[in-house]
Every structure is written in C-alpha cells, then in structure tokens.
Design an enzyme around this catalytic site. Structure first.
Site, PDB file in Angstrom:
ATOM      1  N   LYS A 430       0.839  -1.206   0.000  1.00  0.00           N
ATOM      2  CA  LYS A 430       0.000   0.000   0.000  1.00  0.00           C
ATOM      3  C   LYS A 430       0.876   1.259   0.000  1.00  0.00           C
ATOM      4  O   LYS A 430       2.055   1.186   0.361  1.00  0.00           O
ATOM      5  CB  LYS A 430      -0.904  -0.018   1.235  1.00  0.00           C
ATOM      6  CG  LYS A 430      -0.127  -0.084   2.547  1.00  0.00           C
ATOM      7  CD  LYS A 430      -0.996  -0.574   3.689  1.00  0.00           C
ATOM      8  CE  LYS A 430      -0.219  -0.591   4.988  1.00  0.00           C
ATOM      9  NZ  LYS A 430      -0.830  -1.454   5.991  1.00  0.00           N
ATOM     10  N   ARG A 528     -10.794  -1.010  13.990  1.00  0.00           N
ATOM     11  CA  ARG A 528     -10.653  -0.208  12.777  1.00  0.00           C
ATOM     12  C   ARG A 528     -11.707  -0.674  11.768  1.00  0.00           C
ATOM     13  O   ARG A 528     -12.698  -0.013  11.554  1.00  0.00           O
ATOM     14  CB  ARG A 528      -9.230  -0.344  12.216  1.00  0.00           C
ATOM     15  CG  ARG A 528      -8.895   0.632  11.125  1.00  0.00           C
ATOM     16  CD  ARG A 528      -7.403   0.665  10.806  1.00  0.00           C
ATOM     17  NE  ARG A 528      -6.924  -0.519  10.084  1.00  0.00           N
ATOM     18  CZ  ARG A 528      -5.680  -0.661   9.634  1.00  0.00           C
ATOM     19  NH1 ARG A 528      -4.782   0.290   9.851  1.00  0.00           N
ATOM     20  NH2 ARG A 528      -5.311  -1.741   8.998  1.00  0.00           N
ATOM     21  N   TYR A 656      15.542  31.902   6.931  1.00  0.00           N
ATOM     22  CA  TYR A 656      14.297  32.620   7.222  1.00  0.00           C
ATOM     23  C   TYR A 656      14.142  32.859   8.715  1.00  0.00           C
ATOM     24  O   TYR A 656      14.423  31.984   9.530  1.00  0.00           O
ATOM     25  CB  TYR A 656      13.093  31.785   6.772  1.00  0.00           C
ATOM     26  CG  TYR A 656      12.914  31.734   5.277  1.00  0.00           C
ATOM     27  CD1 TYR A 656      12.738  32.894   4.529  1.00  0.00           C
ATOM     28  CD2 TYR A 656      12.887  30.512   4.618  1.00  0.00           C
ATOM     29  CE1 TYR A 656      12.549  32.826   3.155  1.00  0.00           C
ATOM     30  CE2 TYR A 656      12.697  30.429   3.253  1.00  0.00           C
ATOM     31  CZ  TYR A 656      12.525  31.589   2.526  1.00  0.00           C
ATOM     32  OH  TYR A 656      12.329  31.516   1.177  1.00  0.00           O
ATOM     33  N   MET A 705      11.925  25.217   2.129  1.00  0.00           N
ATOM     34  CA  MET A 705      11.139  24.268   1.341  1.00  0.00           C
ATOM     35  C   MET A 705      12.029  23.318   0.554  1.00  0.00           C
ATOM     36  O   MET A 705      11.784  22.116   0.506  1.00  0.00           O
ATOM     37  CB  MET A 705      10.212  25.027   0.379  1.00  0.00           C
ATOM     38  CG  MET A 705       9.225  24.114  -0.320  1.00  0.00           C
ATOM     39  SD  MET A 705       8.230  24.954  -1.558  1.00  0.00           S
ATOM     40  CE  MET A 705       7.161  25.953  -0.567  1.00  0.00           C
TER      41      MET A 705
HETATM   42  C1  PLP Z   1      -0.193  -2.366   6.683  1.00  0.00           C
HETATM   43  C2  PLP Z   1      -0.794  -3.621   7.067  1.00  0.00           C
HETATM   44  C3  PLP Z   1      -0.013  -4.767   7.284  1.00  0.00           C
HETATM   45  C4  PLP Z   1       1.486  -4.738   7.315  1.00  0.00           C
HETATM   46  O1  PLP Z   1       1.865  -4.154   8.519  1.00  0.00           O
HETATM   47  P1  PLP Z   1       3.395  -3.994   8.958  1.00  0.00           P
HETATM   48  O2  PLP Z   1       3.322  -3.490  10.331  1.00  0.00           O
HETATM   49  O3  PLP Z   1       3.990  -3.018   8.028  1.00  0.00           O
HETATM   50  O4  PLP Z   1       3.997  -5.327   8.859  1.00  0.00           O
HETATM   51  C5  PLP Z   1      -0.661  -5.955   7.488  1.00  0.00           C
HETATM   52  N1  PLP Z   1      -2.002  -6.027   7.516  1.00  0.00           N
HETATM   53  C6  PLP Z   1      -2.784  -4.954   7.352  1.00  0.00           C
HETATM   54  C7  PLP Z   1      -4.252  -5.124   7.396  1.00  0.00           C
HETATM   55  C8  PLP Z   1      -2.208  -3.710   7.129  1.00  0.00           C
HETATM   56  O5  PLP Z   1      -2.982  -2.635   6.985  1.00  0.00           O
END
Ligand code: PLP
Length: 760
Positions: A430, A528, A656, A705
C-alpha cells in the site's frame, strides 16, 4: 511538409465523408498534438498508435486545428470540419501515396531488421553532392513513419531515401503500394525474426514484398537465396570486393560497404567514396551523450530497444570515444526470448568490456563502481532505465533514496524462516509500497515468488495490474463505487459489513459472475475495520446463500504487536481462533486461508499464530522493533548533496526568520533538500543533523522548502559532496525519533520528486 491539398481533394483521396464543405487548403498533417504549429493550415488525423488519437481531438482543436480525420464519433464545436473514414491510418497512407505520386524522381527504399537508419544516413552523406535528397526523419520506419516520410517529398528534391520496417504479416502490402520504390536495399533479418512470424524465412519474405516491382534491389551475397526465393531482381554486393581493411566490427563494416556500393552505383566516383568513407558521420539519433559521474562518458539511448537503433548506438560507442572501457547496460525487462537472443548476439559481437543486464529495474551495485569508461544505456521506453541514467548524470545535483533489493530479499526470507513450512506470504504494498515507488518493489516481490500482494485502496490495485502484476491482490478498504474496477482488474476485495457484501454480490450477479474471490475482515481488537464476533452467524448464513462470492481468506489485524508485553496480542490471537472455528464449522470449506500476523507479529508469534498466511510490511524493509535481533537488514539510504559552502562571521544569521546566529566564525553548507522533500521543518536548529564525510553536522536555522543549511565547521567538504540523511550513521529509527514519529511515516513522507534508485 507542404501538401497544398484542397478539402475536396483530401476527401476524394481518403474516401471519407465530411460534415461540411470547405474551401480550406491543407498544408500539413498532424497526428501528435504536441507538434501542432498554429501558423499552418493543418489537419489532425486521429490515429491509434500507443494511444487513441480520438482522445486528443479537443486538444488539437484548442491548439487551432479545424479539420479532423476520424474513425470514431467525436464531440467538437460546430466550426470543426470532421471527415469520417473507416481507418485513419489507411487514410493517412492514401494521402502519402497520392502525394508521393506527384513526383517522378526515384525512391530508394531500405528494409530489413538491421542497419536501415545507418545506411540511410550514410547514403545521404555520400550522395549529398549528386542529389537533393529527401529522406526519412530519424528512424521513421513504421506504418505511420513511412507515410510521414513520404509527405516530406517536394519538387525541390530529386531523390528520396525511405526506410521501412514491419513487424506483422501482411503489413508490407500497403506500404509497398504507398512507397513504390524504384530501387531497394535489403539488409536481412539476422537470426532474429519478429514474434509475429512463424519463421525467419517468412519474416524475410514479408520485408521483401517491398521490392516486388523495383528495378534493382541491392543486398549482400549472403541474402542471395532469400531474394531468389522471392523473385526479387537483385544486385549482390560482395563484401570482399570492397577491401574493408580496418573495419573491425563486421556488421558496422557491412553497412558501410552497402552504402558505398549503392553510392558508386548512383554515380559517385570511387576516389571520392574512399575519401568520404573516413568521414562518415557518427550517428546519434535519439542518443544523448554527456560527461557523467566519475569521468564516465554516458551514452543514453534508453528510448527503445529495437535492434537497428541498438546497432547504431554500439557503433557510435565503439567508434567515437577515446575511453578504453566500453560498458553496455541493457534493460531487457520487457523483451521476449527471441529478441533477447538477437540483442545479445549484436552486443556480444562488439565485445564490450562489461555487460550489465537489468531485468527488474534494479541497478547492479557493480555498475555504480564503474569509472573512466563509456557506458551505453539501452532499454525500451517502458523500462526504468531513464531514471537510472539520471543517476549517473546527476548524482552531484540531486536528492535521492536508495533501496537495497538484496536486503529486502534477505528480510523476506529471514521472516519466512520464523514460520511453519507452507505458510503463505502476503506483502502489503500500500501507499506505493510504503513510499518506495509504485512498481519496482511489487515487481521484485513477484519475482521472489511471494504468494499475495495487498493494497489499501482499489486504485492502488489497478496501478499494479496495469503494470504487469499477475499475483492475486487483496484490497483492504474497498470503496463501494470501485466495484467496477475491482472486477475489471481481477482484484480481491476485503469486505467488512453485510451491506457491502450485499452490494458486491448484486454487482456480480448483474454479470452472472459466481465464486468471485473475496476476503473477510474480522475485528479482534484493533477497532478499525471488520465484523464483530456477534455478527458472524448472520455473515456466515449470508455467505452460504451467496454463490456470487467465494471466501478466499478471513483475517484480522494486530494492534499492539510491537509491545514488549505480549498480553494484548495473545488475546487478539485467541479471539481470532474462536472466530476461525465459527467459520470452519459454518462454511465447511478448508480452502479458506486464515491470517492475523503483520511484520511485528511474524517476528514474535510466527511459531504459534501464523495460521495459513502472514501479511508483511515494514519488516520487508528491515524496520521492526526487534529488527536487529532478528537479523533484518536496513534497506533504505536517503542522500543529498551540497550545493554551496559559506563562511560566516560571528554575529551573522542564517535562513528565514534569522533563527540562528553565529557565535563565532563558522562554515555552513547548503543542502539540496528541504521540507518539501520530507525533511521536515521541525528538524530546524539542531533538532536534525546529517552526516558528511563521517561527521555529524547539525541543522542551522530553519529548514526551507527546498534547501537546508548545516554546520560543517568540523568537517572537510566541498560543493557536490554526498550527504547522508538516512543511512549507516543516521538510522531510520534515529531519524524518526527526532521527528517524534515512526519509520512508516518517514518512508511514506519522502516526496515523489526525490529520485528512487533500486540497487541489487
Ligand atoms: C499495513 C498492514 C499490514 C502490514 O503491517 P506492517 O506493520 O507493516 O507489517 C498488514 N495487515 C494490514 C491489514 C495492514 O494494513
């Protein structure tokens, strides 16, 4: 191009129908909106090459074009003259044919797999005193390219040289009709034949259709039988007759001999030819040549990997540069077996000092050590090589992140060793694989043989599919309005509510789809997403009545796996086990995969709670809380360079807001990195530091920046020197702590404009 075609003539030639009459004269044909020049009377042909030209008619209109040739319905304002034909490419070729027939001077056509552009350019050079020649621009030799080349003919010319390539059976017929060459040169197809042909003979035969009606076709004696077989009137060129004394590269010499032989035939005296033979221009069509890092000469031809262009690039590299070491870097990522063989054959015939083959967008580390050499980069426009080349050019001028694929491979296998055999591995990619870039890591993981990939949202999944990822892809958070894409791209949604399940099933049933793979998210304590234990019976009943879907997996997510106290995680695991039981009893399907462990979980509970699969993320990059104990390797280095060094007197201020004031005379360096790159402003005034030549240099003043100033009073350095932001001295964990955050956020906050480099 100067066509002088009336509207009615144009319609007559291409056989279309127009929405209105016009007295317009057409002077120029455009098929690429970027090339439109409004001062000329142009017609836009909506061709479908790599992209559908019909998508660009509005852009063309906005740029001033009022005449269009299309084959699909288009929406344009009423003053647009739209001519509709069945096939816009054929229409273009009809215009080219008509235009070519306005001229009676000879057209010499060159075809074959190799050497076309080289021979064309050399002939042009050799004949330029005898004739006023029109020739194909660059390597314009495709169906479109040949038409465009012919449209360049004018009555000021008296000779045309046109190069032609084909890649499919039956392609040549139209081209022959359009070109009608009086003379031909056939360069052969080599051992390579295009994939679309059954044999080398058939590929050669298709090329040779171009010369059905030529008076004479020139070729080397070695192609004698091919010409005979295809009944082509040939003049054979005997290489031995041309005492090509010092031409060490055989095919290069052959091209030269062909050009000289044809020039002699066309009336250039032999004495004259001998003189000119030594002055033949070095060809560098699309190549970009520049002085790179470490005294390397960089020849960048990373736009296509056609063999003809490869040959040209090699002959350029081997004939024009004084550097002794000749390094060739080929990106063969998208190249099939046949072509690969042919490419390697050509490259090996030049005997490069070293040959690097890239197949997964990574850079061999050895390559970064090359010095004092000429390096030819060759790859297709689809490969990542362009960015690699930038690295060789700009290391002194940039900020970049390096990803070490060897470490990543090591980390994956180290984590897998913590699991019972046969446990599957899903890797979460992701947010562009945790900020590492859209495609490189997914491709690399696919090659490593990972079982599954996971993303957060649907569009991340479609990007993976569009770029050649074949692995199953789990979507964590499926949006209701993305079901269409989910199905179209064969993505596997996670469902976490009955409403969502019903909506998805409804969508599937519209297309009579059954057994579509889905995943079920269950809640065990993260709070969640997911079904609660009390929802399970209803869910299971629903699933039993939903032939549209097939549950591939059931999973939950750990909330506290990095806590040294395992209490909460063990509780989550117990809850998950209970839910697993319910699914097993309710659905009676032992193909369902159960999984709960992320990277931290895998590290600590891999032996007791792996179930059928784990979902790795941060651990792949080497950054779990126990990564050192587990033997995981850091995989990321973030670097920038110094743009300028300044000496300050006591009392002067920096940046700055003048938040830093020098107490005594000091040296500062300005770095090419700022908060827009992800080097956050909270690192200002000593909160952050970088490493330069082994010394820690604190930030002075406010981070800007795009730039940051650091104190370099204690180190020897100069403009251009490399600066470590994250690396051996400043670990990502240290860097994260200074920002009060975690490596995840640091990784995903490195701005897209920072170059990504993948080392292997
Ligand atoms: C991001 C995620 C993982 C991986 O998590 P890590 O802590 O990076 O290993 C696994 N399962 C779900 C549902 C996630 O959102």
């Amino acid at each position: 191009m100067k066509l002088n075609l009336s509207h009615s003539k144009l319609i007559e030639v291409i056989g279309g129908s127009s929405n209105q009459d016009s007295s317009q004269i057409v002077d120029v044909i455009y098929y690429d909106t970027r090339l439109i020049n409004t001062s000329r009377n142009g017609v836009f042909f909506a061709l479908s090459d790599r992209r559908n030209g019909h998508d660009f008619v509005e852009t063309a209109y906005d740029k001033g074009i009022r005449t269009f040739v299309v084959s699909e319905a288009v929406q344009l304002p009423s003053d647009a003259i739209v001519i509709t034909v069945e096939n816009t490419l054929r229409a273009l070729q009809q215009v080219a044919k008509y235009h070519r027939n306005q001229f009676s001077y000879p057209v010499l056509a060159i075809t074959g797999s190799l050497g076309k552009t080289t021979i064309k350019e050399w002939l042009y050079f050799l004949l330029s005193e005898e004739f006023n020649i029109v020739r194909s621009p660059k390597s314009y030799n495709s169906q479109i390219g040949v038409a465009i080349s012919l449209l360049e003919m004018t009555d000021e010319h008296d000779f045309a040289i046109i190069e032609v390539d084909i890649s499919h059976p039956n392609e040549m017929e139209f081209i022959e009709d359009m070109v009608s060459p009086a003379l031909g040169i056939y360069t052969g197809v080599g051992h390579y034949y295009a994939d679309n042909f059954e044999s080398q003979k058939m590929h050669a035969a298709e090329h040779l259709k171009l010369f059905k009606y030529t008076n004479i076709t020139f070729t080397l004696t070695e192609h004698k039988s091919a010409l005979r077989r295809n009944k082509i009137n040939a003049e054979l060129i005997d290489v031995n007759e041309w005492n090509a004394v010092d031409f060490t590269q055989l095919s290069y010499a052959n091209n030269r001999i062909i050009a000289m032989h044809v020039a002699a035939f066309l009336g250039v005296q032999k004495e004259e030819l001998k003189k000119k033979a030594d002055q033949l221009p070095v060809l560098s069509n699309r190549m970009e040549v520049f002085e790179g890092q470490d005294n390397n000469l960089i020849i960048n031809d990373s736009y296509n990997i056609d063999i003809d262009a490869l040959e040209q690039a090699l002959s350029y590299q081997f004939s024009s540069d004084e550097r002794k070491d000749k390094i060739v870097v080929l990106d063969l990522s998208y190249v099939d077996e046949n072509r690969r063989k042919a490419i390697l054959e050509v490259v090996n015939s030049y005997q490069p000092t070293q040959l690097f083959i890239i197949e997964d967008n990574s850079i061999p580390k050895e390559l970064l050590k090359v010095k004092d050499a000429s390096i030819l980069f060759k790859g297709s426009y689809r490969s990542n090589l362009k960015e690699t080349v930038q690295l060789f050019k700009n290391r002194k001028h940039e900020t970049w992140v390096e990803f070490d694929l060897k470490s990543i491979e090591h980390n994956v296998s180290t984590l897998q060793k913590k699991l019972p055999e046969n446990t599957k591995t899903l890797v979460m990619v992701k947010a562009s694989s945790y900020g590492t870039g859209d495609m490189n890591i997914p491709h690399f993981l696919q090659q490593l043989g990972i079982d599954y990939l996971g993303v957060a949202y649907t569009d991340e999944g479609t990007t993976l599919r569009e770029n050649g990822i074949k692995l199953p892809i789990l979507i964590m958070n499926t949006e209701m309005d993305a079901f269409e894409d989910v199905i179209r791209f064969n993505l596997e949604p996670s469902l976490f509510s009955i409403r969502q399940l019903e909506a998805f099933c409804k969508r599937l049933s519209e297309d009579n789809i059954t057994d579509y793979p889905i995943h079920i998210t269950v809640e065990t304590g993260m709070n969640r997403l997911g079904f609660y234990p009390e929802d399970l019976q209803e869910l299971i009943e629903k699933l039993k009545q939903s032939p549209e879907v097939k549950v591939k997996s059931v999973y939950s997510h750990l909330a506290d796996a990095d806590n040294t106290d395992p209490g909460y995680t063990l509780q989550q695991i117990e809850r998950f086990k209970a839910m697993k039981n319910e699914f097993e009893q309710g659905l009676n399907d032992d193909s369902i995969l159960f999984h709960i462990l992320n990277s931290e979980g895998t590290s600590k509970f891999g032996n007791i709670a792996a179930f059928d699969m784990v979902r790795l993320g941060i651990g792949v990059f080497g950054y779990t809380s126990t990564s050192e104990d587990d033997g995981l390797l850091p995989s990321i280095q973030w670097k920038t360079t110094i743009s300028q060094i300044k000496s300050l007197n006591a009392g002067e201020t920096v940046g700055y807001g003048r938040t830093f004031k020098a107490e005594k005379a000091m040296e500062i360096a300005t770095l090419r990195i700022g908060y827009a790159d992800g080097f956050r402003r909270s690192l200002s005034n000593g909160v952050g530091a970088v490493f330069i030549n082994g010394v820690s240099c604190p930030v002075v003043g406010n981070v800007c920046m795009d730039m940051t100033m650091v104190d370099v009073s204690n180190t020897n350095c100069q403009a251009g020197d490399e600066v470590e932001i994250i690396g051996e001295n400043i670990t990502i964990k240290t860097f994260s702590k200074r920002l009060n955050t975690i490596p995840y956020e640091v990784m995903t906050s490195i701005n897209k404009r920072v170059a990504r480099v993948y080392l292997k």
